[in-house]
Design an enzyme around this catalytic site. Structure first.
Site, mmCIF file in Angstrom:
data_model
loop_
_atom_site.group_PDB
_atom_site.id
_atom_site.type_symbol
_atom_site.label_atom_id
_atom_site.label_comp_id
_atom_site.label_asym_id
_atom_site.label_seq_id
_atom_site.Cartn_x
_atom_site.Cartn_y
_atom_site.Cartn_z
ATOM 1 N N HIS A 127 -67.476 -19.061 31.328
ATOM 2 C CA HIS A 127 -67.826 -19.713 30.116
ATOM 3 C C HIS A 127 -67.898 -18.921 29.171
ATOM 4 O O HIS A 127 -68.289 -19.509 27.792
ATOM 5 C CB HIS A 127 -69.128 -20.352 30.641
ATOM 6 C CG HIS A 127 -69.066 -21.614 29.541
ATOM 7 N ND1 HIS A 127 -70.371 -22.117 28.858
ATOM 8 C CD2 HIS A 127 -68.144 -22.776 29.744
ATOM 9 C CE1 HIS A 127 -69.997 -23.301 28.552
ATOM 10 N NE2 HIS A 127 -68.925 -23.864 28.807
ATOM 11 N N ASP A 173 -60.659 -3.158 19.828
ATOM 12 C CA ASP A 173 -60.882 -1.569 19.828
ATOM 13 C C ASP A 173 -62.296 -1.021 20.285
ATOM 14 O O ASP A 173 -62.684 0.055 19.903
ATOM 15 C CB ASP A 173 -60.436 -1.086 18.364
ATOM 16 C CG ASP A 173 -59.100 -1.186 17.992
ATOM 17 O OD1 ASP A 173 -58.266 -1.146 18.955
ATOM 18 O OD2 ASP A 173 -58.848 -1.398 16.742
ATOM 19 N N LYS A 226 -67.224 -16.838 25.786
ATOM 20 C CA LYS A 226 -66.395 -16.838 24.484
ATOM 21 C C LYS A 226 -66.428 -15.665 23.689
ATOM 22 O O LYS A 226 -67.066 -15.731 22.740
ATOM 23 C CB LYS A 226 -66.792 -18.081 23.879
ATOM 24 C CG LYS A 226 -66.373 -19.423 24.616
ATOM 25 C CD LYS A 226 -67.582 -20.556 24.079
ATOM 26 C CE LYS A 226 -67.099 -21.802 25.104
ATOM 27 N NZ LYS A 226 -68.102 -21.402 26.366
HETATM 28 C C1 LIG Z 1 -64.878 -25.993 25.784
HETATM 29 O O1 LIG Z 1 -63.690 -26.603 26.485
HETATM 30 C C2 LIG Z 1 -63.820 -27.242 27.617
HETATM 31 C C3 LIG Z 1 -62.684 -27.848 28.105
HETATM 32 O O2 LIG Z 1 -62.078 -28.567 26.731
HETATM 33 C C4 LIG Z 1 -65.192 -28.308 27.434
HETATM 34 O O3 LIG Z 1 -65.278 -29.071 28.384
HETATM 35 C C5 LIG Z 1 -66.408 -27.864 26.663
HETATM 36 O O4 LIG Z 1 -67.307 -28.731 26.492
HETATM 37 C C6 LIG Z 1 -66.061 -26.889 25.486
HETATM 38 N N1 LIG Z 1 -67.141 -26.241 24.650
HETATM 39 C C7 LIG Z 1 -67.880 -25.390 25.356
HETATM 40 C C8 LIG Z 1 -69.093 -24.777 24.693
HETATM 41 O O5 LIG Z 1 -67.851 -24.780 26.602
#
Ligand SMILES: *[C@@H]1O[C@H](CO)[C@@H](O)[C@H](O)[C@H]1NC(C)=O
Ligand SMILES: *[C@@H]1O[C@H](CO)[C@@H](O)[C@H](O)[C@H]1NC(C)=O
Length: 226
Positions: free
Chosen positions: A167, A174, A169
């Site tokens: 999960h 670099d 992000k």
């Molecule tokens: C990220 O994308 C997924 C799939 O579209 C979604 O289920 C999720 O709620 C989104 N947001 C986060 C913060 O993960």
């Protein structure tokens, strides 16, 4: 006998007096040296603080809101608008970090469908930047995901299938800068969600991300690659 004792006494007084004087002198010298030394140290400290580092500190915060959707109209025109938190400008800004990458891009992203960012990654790869991507297998198998584009361009990508979601992000540029936040790299996140992104090159924050990415990359080695 008596005069001898008196003489001894006098000598003692002289001796004690001399010792006291000597210690005074020593103390004085010590104080002088100490003052000069601590002045030197303090000046150095001040100098050290004042000398600007060759690399400037980057710490940025971006906020995406429900208002971001209004900027979707000028996304395709490649234009930004004067709004403080124009999501198009934010996107261009993130792209510019990718475009300026010299050695490596490490991406760990739950959902990645945004074309402009995936193109920037492919371009970096073509420039010779070492790109590694980790994605959640389920999200990466989504039709809209940019997985195929990465495969077709020979980019190293690992799709992780675990009980827990991959999960994260974040992206490391670099080994020196981290871009992270709540935001999936999808158009709906950039244009309509309440989301945030933080950019920093503060070493104490970047280092753990570098270590964790390497750890994940090793943990999910070849076996999970396809
Ligand atoms: C990220 O994308 C997924 C799939 O579209 C979604 O289920 C999720 O709620 C989104 N947001 C986060 C913060 O993960
Ligand atoms: C965003 O949310 C606020 C608060 O509900 C609302 O006033 C505003 O109209 C919304 N903006 C858009 C573009 O939907």
């Amino acid at each position: 006998m008596c005069s001898f004792v008196v003489e001894m006494k006098n000598k003692k007084i002289l001796l004690v007096g001399g010792a006291v004087l000597a210690s005074e002198v020593l103390w004085y010298i010590y104080k002088r040296v100490h003052n000069v030394w601590s002045n030197y140290i303090n000046t150095r400290k001040v100098l050290e603080v004042q000398i600007p580092k060759s690399k400037h500190d980057i710490s940025e915060v971006m906020f995406f809101t429900n208002e971001s959707i209004l900027c979707r109209t000028h996304f395709t025109t490649e234009m930004t608008c004067p709004k403080n938190n124009c999501p198009v400008r934010y996107l261009r800004h993130i792209e510019s970090y990718m475009n300026n990458a010299k050695q490596s891009l490490d991406v760990c992203m739950y959902m990645f469908t945004c074309h402009s960012l995936s193109n920037a990654i492919v371009n970096a790869h073509k420039r010779g930047v070492l790109v590694r991507i980790i994605m959640d297998r389920q999200m990466g198998s989504n039709d809209a995901a940019q997985t195929a584009l990465f495969y077709n361009n020979g980019i190293a990508i690992r799709l992780i299938c675990q009980d827990g979601l991959m999960h994260h992000k974040f992206m490391i540029v670099d080994n020196d800068l981290v871009i992270t936040g709540s935001t999936n790299w999808t158009m709906s996140a950039f244009f309509g969600n309440f989301d945030h992104i933080v950019v920093t090159n503060q070493h104490s924050l970047v280092k753990p991300f570098v270590v964790e990415f390497d750890r994940l990359w090793k943990t999910f080695s070849k076996s999970q690659e396809n």
